[in-house]
Motif scaffolding. Sequence first.
Motif, PDB file in Angstrom:
ATOM      1  N   ASP A 210      27.833  45.407  31.820  1.00  0.00           N
ATOM      2  CA  ASP A 210      28.918  45.372  30.671  1.00  0.00           C
ATOM      3  C   ASP A 210      29.851  46.338  30.748  1.00  0.00           C
ATOM      4  O   ASP A 210      30.942  45.966  30.226  1.00  0.00           O
ATOM      5  CB  ASP A 210      28.089  45.227  29.534  1.00  0.00           C
ATOM      6  N   LEU A 211      29.642  47.590  30.991  1.00  0.00           N
ATOM      7  CA  LEU A 211      30.304  48.669  31.094  1.00  0.00           C
ATOM      8  C   LEU A 211      31.535  48.653  32.000  1.00  0.00           C
ATOM      9  O   LEU A 211      32.641  48.730  31.691  1.00  0.00           O
ATOM     10  CB  LEU A 211      29.474  49.913  31.174  1.00  0.00           C
ATOM     11  N   ILE A 212      31.216  48.004  33.206  1.00  0.00           N
ATOM     12  CA  ILE A 212      32.287  47.910  34.225  1.00  0.00           C
ATOM     13  C   ILE A 212      33.129  46.667  33.755  1.00  0.00           C
ATOM     14  O   ILE A 212      34.247  47.049  33.835  1.00  0.00           O
ATOM     15  CB  ILE A 212      31.565  47.359  35.643  1.00  0.00           C
ATOM     16  N   GLU A 213      32.379  45.696  33.275  1.00  0.00           N
ATOM     17  CA  GLU A 213      33.577  44.921  32.696  1.00  0.00           C
ATOM     18  C   GLU A 213      34.451  45.124  31.393  1.00  0.00           C
ATOM     19  O   GLU A 213      35.650  44.879  31.816  1.00  0.00           O
ATOM     20  CB  GLU A 213      32.819  43.525  32.020  1.00  0.00           C
ATOM     21  N   VAL A 214      34.183  46.071  30.781  1.00  0.00           N
ATOM     22  CA  VAL A 214      35.018  46.477  29.502  1.00  0.00           C
ATOM     23  C   VAL A 214      35.973  47.547  30.416  1.00  0.00           C
ATOM     24  O   VAL A 214      37.294  47.305  30.038  1.00  0.00           O
ATOM     25  CB  VAL A 214      33.946  47.533  28.596  1.00  0.00           C
ATOM     26  N   GLN A 215      35.420  48.371  31.283  1.00  0.00           N
ATOM     27  CA  GLN A 215      36.688  49.180  32.091  1.00  0.00           C
ATOM     28  C   GLN A 215      37.520  48.233  32.696  1.00  0.00           C
ATOM     29  O   GLN A 215      38.925  48.756  32.911  1.00  0.00           O
ATOM     30  CB  GLN A 215      35.816  50.080  33.068  1.00  0.00           C
ATOM     31  N   LEU A 216      36.971  47.283  33.536  1.00  0.00           N
ATOM     32  CA  LEU A 216      38.153  46.564  34.149  1.00  0.00           C
ATOM     33  C   LEU A 216      39.262  45.759  33.175  1.00  0.00           C
ATOM     34  O   LEU A 216      40.444  45.642  33.640  1.00  0.00           O
ATOM     35  CB  LEU A 216      37.368  45.263  34.967  1.00  0.00           C
ATOM     36  N   LYS A 217      38.592  45.353  32.133  1.00  0.00           N
ATOM     37  CA  LYS A 217      39.439  44.570  31.083  1.00  0.00           C
ATOM     38  C   LYS A 217      40.560  45.551  30.710  1.00  0.00           C
ATOM     39  O   LYS A 217      41.548  45.101  30.312  1.00  0.00           O
ATOM     40  CB  LYS A 217      38.519  44.151  30.024  1.00  0.00           C
ATOM     41  N   GLU A 218      40.020  46.824  30.635  1.00  0.00           N
ATOM     42  CA  GLU A 218      41.005  47.901  30.040  1.00  0.00           C
ATOM     43  C   GLU A 218      42.170  48.097  30.988  1.00  0.00           C
ATOM     44  O   GLU A 218      43.026  48.682  30.789  1.00  0.00           O
ATOM     45  CB  GLU A 218      40.078  49.261  29.668  1.00  0.00           C
ATOM     46  N   SER A 219      41.903  47.813  32.356  1.00  0.00           N
ATOM     47  CA  SER A 219      43.036  48.227  33.497  1.00  0.00           C
ATOM     48  C   SER A 219      43.851  47.182  33.214  1.00  0.00           C
ATOM     49  O   SER A 219      44.880  47.133  33.927  1.00  0.00           O
ATOM     50  CB  SER A 219      42.000  48.103  34.485  1.00  0.00           C
ATOM     51  N   VAL A 220      43.781  46.091  32.508  1.00  0.00           N
ATOM     52  CA  VAL A 220      44.675  44.855  32.275  1.00  0.00           C
ATOM     53  C   VAL A 220      45.635  45.024  31.317  1.00  0.00           C
ATOM     54  O   VAL A 220      44.972  45.416  30.158  1.00  0.00           O
ATOM     55  CB  VAL A 220      44.019  43.523  32.564  1.00  0.00           C
ATOM     56  N   PRO A 221      46.889  44.982  31.110  1.00  0.00           N
ATOM     57  CA  PRO A 221      47.831  45.147  30.019  1.00  0.00           C
ATOM     58  C   PRO A 221      47.319  44.160  28.805  1.00  0.00           C
ATOM     59  O   PRO A 221      47.360  44.649  27.671  1.00  0.00           O
ATOM     60  CB  PRO A 221      49.162  44.976  30.484  1.00  0.00           C
ATOM     61  N   MET A 222      46.773  42.869  29.151  1.00  0.00           N
ATOM     62  CA  MET A 222      46.601  41.996  28.232  1.00  0.00           C
ATOM     63  C   MET A 222      45.202  41.935  27.851  1.00  0.00           C
ATOM     64  O   MET A 222      44.490  41.374  27.001  1.00  0.00           O
ATOM     65  CB  MET A 222      46.557  40.630  29.036  1.00  0.00           C
ATOM     66  N   LYS A 223      44.364  43.029  28.417  1.00  0.00           N
ATOM     67  CA  LYS A 223      43.242  43.383  28.083  1.00  0.00           C
ATOM     68  C   LYS A 223      41.898  42.210  27.965  1.00  0.00           C
ATOM     69  O   LYS A 223      41.171  42.217  27.110  1.00  0.00           O
ATOM     70  CB  LYS A 223      43.050  44.114  26.448  1.00  0.00           C
ATOM     71  N   ARG A 224      42.109  41.373  28.993  1.00  0.00           N
ATOM     72  CA  ARG A 224      41.256  40.432  29.241  1.00  0.00           C
ATOM     73  C   ARG A 224      41.311  40.057  30.613  1.00  0.00           C
ATOM     74  O   ARG A 224      42.170  40.280  31.349  1.00  0.00           O
ATOM     75  CB  ARG A 224      41.329  39.408  28.200  1.00  0.00           C
ATOM     76  N   PHE A 225      40.165  39.123  31.038  1.00  0.00           N
ATOM     77  CA  PHE A 225      40.116  38.584  32.470  1.00  0.00           C
ATOM     78  C   PHE A 225      40.894  37.239  32.280  1.00  0.00           C
ATOM     79  O   PHE A 225      41.154  36.683  31.076  1.00  0.00           O
ATOM     80  CB  PHE A 225      38.768  38.123  32.699  1.00  0.00           C
TER      81      PHE A 225
END
Length: 261
Positions: A210-225
């Motif tokens: 879950d933490l990795i998913e949060v970090q990856l979403k934060e790397s996207v300007p739209m904040k989601r997959f």
Amino acid sequence: MNITLNGKTAIICGSSQGIGLAAAKELAVNGANCILIARNPESLQASVSRLAVTGNQHHRWVAVDFADNRAVEEAIKTIIQEQTVEILINNTGGPKAGPILNASSDAFQQAFKQHLINNQILASAVVPGMKNAGYGRIINIISTSVKTPLQNLGVSNTIRLAVASWAKTLANEIGQFNITVNNILPGLTQTQRLDELVRNTATAANKEKDLIEVQLKESVPMKRFGNPDEIANVIAFLASPAASYVNGTNIAVDGGRTPAF
């Protein structure tokens, strides 16, 4: 804007799930006859049953393992003997993740065969029919690593860029026949492939998934997959008459994550 694909036949590779299945659904909605290709007959049969059918549309599937170039060649020969294919969606699973120095030479060779060689086999088979029809669309589902290498994806980074170079060369050669060749570069899209990468990253870093998913979403300007349907919408546009002057491009569909333009 004309995005109608009535009377057109599309081959969609890797279409039993994820982006491939989403693309098949969208092309079917817009009127195309869809031929789904993947390994698992049961999954393919279920996927075909989920496609929209209107008028005289006809959808079917062909089970082929993309690890076997000869089988791919035989399958496409059979298909083009029966009908003209105006749309080809090249899409297959990415190579195993890991640092580039940890990859064996066999891993590079297998990825090259599975991606670039199969693309060449399929394109070589369908282009003559596209020329005769005066209409063709070849769309390759690659990765944003074409624009910037992605961490821990050494083999994938290498092969994806080779495919992009192949596609641009082909686009330059056959554009004169009203056949376009374009690449879609998906970013972090909610697929089985992404789930595997998240799990592997979490295990390697000894962190919660879950933490990795949060970090990856934060790397996207739209904040989601992304959603596979969002990739499929762009694929359908490129396959349509509306995209008649879009050729030889790499289009990132990644929520703005790629640090390049």
